[in-house]
Design an enzyme around this catalytic site. Structure first.
Site, mmCIF file in Angstrom:
data_model
loop_
_atom_site.group_PDB
_atom_site.id
_atom_site.type_symbol
_atom_site.label_atom_id
_atom_site.label_comp_id
_atom_site.label_asym_id
_atom_site.label_seq_id
_atom_site.Cartn_x
_atom_site.Cartn_y
_atom_site.Cartn_z
ATOM 1 C CE1 TYR A 45 -4.042 -1.820 0.009
ATOM 2 C CE2 TYR A 45 -2.768 -3.383 1.430
ATOM 3 C CZ TYR A 45 -3.896 -2.882 0.674
ATOM 4 O OH TYR A 45 -4.651 -3.928 0.436
ATOM 5 C CG ASN A 90 -5.597 -7.705 2.109
ATOM 6 O OD1 ASN A 90 -6.467 -7.856 1.471
ATOM 7 N ND2 ASN A 90 -4.920 -6.532 2.097
ATOM 8 C CD GLU A 143 -10.780 -8.919 10.930
ATOM 9 O OE1 GLU A 143 -10.478 -10.267 10.795
ATOM 10 O OE2 GLU A 143 -10.099 -7.838 11.045
ATOM 11 C CG HIS A 189 -3.644 -6.473 11.439
ATOM 12 N ND1 HIS A 189 -5.066 -6.391 11.926
ATOM 13 C CD2 HIS A 189 -4.028 -6.947 10.147
ATOM 14 C CE1 HIS A 189 -5.834 -6.676 11.251
ATOM 15 N NE2 HIS A 189 -5.294 -7.192 10.106
ATOM 16 C CG ASN A 222 -9.612 -5.240 9.542
ATOM 17 O OD1 ASN A 222 -10.332 -4.867 10.139
ATOM 18 N ND2 ASN A 222 -9.293 -6.686 9.384
HETATM 19 P P1 FAE Z 1 2.971 -4.565 2.467
HETATM 20 O O1 FAE Z 1 1.563 -4.584 1.850
HETATM 21 O O2 FAE Z 1 3.553 -5.582 3.353
HETATM 22 O O3 FAE Z 1 3.901 -4.447 1.302
HETATM 23 C C1 FAE Z 1 5.356 -4.671 1.491
HETATM 24 C C2 FAE Z 1 6.122 -5.123 0.066
HETATM 25 O O4 FAE Z 1 7.559 -4.619 0.254
HETATM 26 C C3 FAE Z 1 5.852 -6.312 -0.094
HETATM 27 O O5 FAE Z 1 5.377 -6.562 -1.242
HETATM 28 C C4 FAE Z 1 7.451 -7.043 0.303
HETATM 29 O O6 FAE Z 1 7.560 -8.282 -0.492
HETATM 30 C C5 FAE Z 1 8.130 -5.842 -0.113
HETATM 31 N N1 FAE Z 1 9.344 -5.520 0.406
HETATM 32 C C6 FAE Z 1 9.655 -5.910 1.752
HETATM 33 N N2 FAE Z 1 11.085 -5.673 1.867
HETATM 34 C C7 FAE Z 1 11.489 -5.410 0.727
HETATM 35 C C8 FAE Z 1 12.956 -5.395 0.205
HETATM 36 N N3 FAE Z 1 14.153 -5.188 1.205
HETATM 37 N N4 FAE Z 1 13.140 -5.149 -0.987
HETATM 38 C C9 FAE Z 1 12.291 -5.355 -1.923
HETATM 39 N N5 FAE Z 1 10.954 -5.273 -1.679
HETATM 40 C C10 FAE Z 1 10.669 -5.454 -0.431
HETATM 41 O O7 FAE Z 1 3.335 -3.181 3.439
HETATM 42 N N6 FAE Z 1 -5.332 -5.427 6.197
HETATM 43 C C11 FAE Z 1 -6.723 -4.959 6.266
HETATM 44 O O8 FAE Z 1 -6.685 -3.802 6.159
HETATM 45 N N7 FAE Z 1 -7.883 -5.801 5.909
HETATM 46 C C12 FAE Z 1 -7.616 -6.829 5.776
HETATM 47 O O9 FAE Z 1 -8.527 -7.816 5.489
HETATM 48 C C13 FAE Z 1 -6.430 -7.625 6.060
HETATM 49 N N8 FAE Z 1 -6.393 -9.003 5.912
HETATM 50 C C14 FAE Z 1 -5.064 -9.676 5.878
HETATM 51 C C15 FAE Z 1 -4.882 -10.930 5.800
HETATM 52 C C16 FAE Z 1 -3.615 -11.746 5.573
HETATM 53 C C17 FAE Z 1 -3.370 -13.027 5.626
HETATM 54 C C18 FAE Z 1 -2.501 -10.784 5.870
HETATM 55 C C19 FAE Z 1 -1.051 -11.160 5.832
HETATM 56 C C20 FAE Z 1 -2.668 -9.250 6.034
HETATM 57 C C21 FAE Z 1 -3.927 -8.697 6.221
HETATM 58 N N9 FAE Z 1 -4.118 -7.404 6.282
HETATM 59 C C22 FAE Z 1 -5.408 -6.921 6.320
HETATM 60 C C23 FAE Z 1 -2.885 -6.510 6.567
HETATM 61 C C24 FAE Z 1 -2.674 -5.530 5.277
HETATM 62 O O10 FAE Z 1 -2.315 -6.461 4.218
HETATM 63 C C25 FAE Z 1 -1.121 -4.735 5.737
HETATM 64 O O11 FAE Z 1 -1.647 -4.036 6.725
HETATM 65 C C26 FAE Z 1 -0.808 -4.143 4.333
HETATM 66 O O12 FAE Z 1 -0.595 -4.784 3.347
HETATM 67 C C27 FAE Z 1 0.615 -3.379 4.995
HETATM 68 O O13 FAE Z 1 0.984 -2.547 3.819
HETATM 69 P P2 FAE Z 1 2.216 -1.764 3.606
HETATM 70 O O14 FAE Z 1 2.414 -0.852 2.613
HETATM 71 O O15 FAE Z 1 2.851 -1.635 4.998
#
Ligand code: FAE
Length: 528
Positions: free
Chosen positions: A40, A139, A381, A467, A505
């Site tokens: 995100y 997610n 939830e 989270h 979330n």
């Molecule tokens: P994120 O989406 O984790 O993106 C980080 C990206 O950076 C990833 O693609 C990594 O592969 C990449 N990365 C990391 N380190 C490196 C590096 N050194 N070099 C290159 N690439 C890198 O971060 N949240 C909700 O609000 N609603 C939901 O229903 C919900 N359900 C979920 C269900 C599951 C199973 C999971 C795992 C999470 C869920 N979440 C939900 C949490 C939500 O997806 C999470 O808070 C966000 O995706 C975090 O967003 P960020 O941008 O912080």
């Protein structure tokens, strides 16, 4: 918004096709701006930089999920996981370990850069998405705007009116947030499990609330009617959705590529950040193949660096940079203020007459909202457990107001980080979840399920979180807009800004905060 097809024509298909081989010396690839990670925070940065006409490279360690496997599908389902499910594992590691204490949930798989990772620390493991789109690929799609008063409590220096008047609406609009049709919800077999849990909450005198989603409910209704291919209704979620989900590759990232200024490099993991004498940033990234082997080590240079690697990815990069001396002026608070958003998963056993249905949508649409209970604030939830069989289980992911926080420390032996989270800190979340669900069980004469989380009779899954939040907290490790303290033109745009808890979330909050950062940075920092 630019359609994915358009985006593909403008660069998406070129992703990951760099031609250098291991034998070639590392060349420096320069761009005015680089974004690390495509979740995100990274996706918002990429779109707004691209729209501002700034040439931008996004570096993502996961793969681009657009090529069907031999079964004709891009992603595998939770019912039949294969190598696409998990990030370099030989066996899946699903949140639910067992069913009726039987090891029937997980499967042996071969090593591959699959879409879901479970990063294990001593007392806590963290689920994260890997690929173009980050967590949006795996997610549950729940797109909840936090309670205004709790947002203000967590972010006392942020203008709340501006957030709720401008940035939350902007985020929801680009993400494509929508809500289930209440009439359909009341009648469909696919949400019977939710209605049963709502009844039990009401019997307890508790309030429930619908939660919006980034899953297209129009598509879901067509799935139910048999006129669209099943995805949410086909047991697809944590290993990706083949249809219906408005993941970032279909929203922010498609539009970013559509600007013509953004390129995404996949299967490239950044491991080092340093600052050159002229003030630009130099990154070292390992490019891996489908077996995980490093096939090239590359160098990148940029003027503006945006960190969107998520709470774990960004915090690890900055802790390492500070402790190894490549960015020594980083604030002492980098690495601290981390929390689990109070996550605890649990199941309840229903009476035989309270059937939850063999058919369950994987996208949750309702929560028990007891956050206003100051003695024990919990937002729980109502989660699906789609097995295709009646099982009488009501499953929940409780978000508790656990005040515990932990820090990351650098491990010079491995070059990675350790997380100082303790089992006692998880026990705080469990105690809060238990207080709420003991009331629900008592009011409905029901009991907990003991067979779902492994290690004999574990009732509360308190050893993982979906989270991860914090590590580079807004206003502490950064200024009030995500500018990293100690260095100019270095920004954090992801979940590491959120101080360990947001009560719902987090995806909408992370997106809206990133929008706020980008608006300010583009207005003030990038002028010639
Ligand atoms: P994120 O989406 O984790 O993106 C980080 C990206 O950076 C990833 O693609 C990594 O592969 C990449 N990365 C990391 N380190 C490196 C590096 N050194 N070099 C290159 N690439 C890198 O971060 N949240 C909700 O609000 N609603 C939901 O229903 C919900 N359900 C979920 C269900 C599951 C199973 C999971 C795992 C999470 C869920 N979440 C939900 C949490 C939500 O997806 C999470 O808070 C966000 O995706 C975090 O967003 P960020 O941008 O912080």
């Amino acid at each position: 918004m630019v359609a994915l097809q358009t985006a593909a024509a403008s660069g998406l298909t070129r992703i990951g096709l760099q031609s250098a081989s291991a034998a070639e010396p590392a060349a420096v690839d320069n761009a005015p701006a680089i974004v690390i990670g495509s979740g995100y925070g990274g996706a918002v940065a990429a779109l707004r930089l691209g729209q501002a006409g700034i040439r931008t490279i996004v570096l993502e360690m996961g793969r681009l999920w657009n090529t069907p496997g031999s079964d004709g599908k891009v992603f595998c389902s939770t019912a039949a996981p294969d190598q696409r499910s998990m990030w370099f594992r030989t066996r899946t590691e699903a949140p639910l370990a067992t069913f009726l204490w039987l090891d029937v949930v997980n499967r042996d798989i071969s090593l591959y850069p699959g879409v879901l990772d479970r990063v294990r620390f001593a007392n806590m493991s963290v689920f994260v998405g890997r690929g173009v789109g980050g967590g949006s690929l795996v997610n549950g799609g729940m797109a909840v705007t936090p309670l205004r008063s709790y947002f203000a409590e967590q972010f006392p220096t942020v203008d709340v009116n501006e957030m709720y008047g401008t940035y939350f609406p902007r985020a929801r609009s680009v993400l494509g947030v929508n809500s289930v049709d209440p009439a359909w919800f009341e009648s469909t077999e696919w949400y019977r499990f939710t209605r049963v849990s709502r009844k039990h909450a009401q019997n307890t005198g508790l309030r429930t609330t619908f939660v919006p989603s980034v899953y297209d409910f129009g598509h879901m209704q067509r799935e139910a009617a048999g006129t669209a291919t099943k995805s949410a209704l086909g047991q697809e979620v944590i290993y990706g959705n083949n249809h219906g989900k408005r993941s970032l590759d279909k929203t922010y990232l498609a539009s970013a590529l559509g600007t013509g200024n953004v390129t995404i490099h996949t299967l490239e993991k950044v491991r080092g950040i340093e600052r050159a004498a002229d003030g630009t940033y130099v990154l070292t990234a390992d490019r891996i193949d489908a077996t995980g082997k490093v096939i090239e080590t590359k160098q990148y240079g940029c003027t503006y660096l945006f960190l969107g690697g998520g709470s774990l990815g960004t915090t690890e990069l900055l802790v390492r940079a500070r402790e190894t001396g490549t960015l020594p002026a980083l604030d002492a608070s980098v690495g601290s203020g981390w929390g689990t958003n109070g996550n605890v998963m649990l199941g309840r056993a229903n009476h035989l007459w309270d059937t939850v249905g063999a058919n369950q949508s994987t996208m949750p649409v309702m929560a028990i909202d007891d956050w206003a209970n100051t003695a024990n604030p919990v937002f729980a939830e109502i989660a699906p457990l789609p097995t295709g069989l009646e099982h009488w289980v009501s499953l929940y992911l409780a978000l508790t107001k656990n005040p515990q926080r932990a820090s990351f420390s650098y491990d010079s032996g491995t070059g990675g980080v350790r997380l100082g989270w303790t089992a006692a800190q998880s026990a705080v979340s469990v105690s809060m979840a238990k207080k709420l669900f003991d009331r629900i069980n008592s009011a409905n004469s029901t009991i907990y399920r003991y067979d779902l989380f492994g290690s004999p009779s574990k009732i509360f899954a308190d050893d993982f979180t979906y989270h991860p939040l914090g590590g580079c907290v807004l206003g502490r490790a950064t200024d009030n807009y995500g500018r990293v303290k100690g260095y100019s033109k270095l920004y954090v745009t992801d979940g590491s800004l959120v101080p360990g808890s947001i009560g719902v979330n987090p995806l909408v909050t992370i997106t809206a905060l990133a929008e706020r950062t980008m608006a300010r940075v583009l207005a003030e920092d990038t002028a010639p």
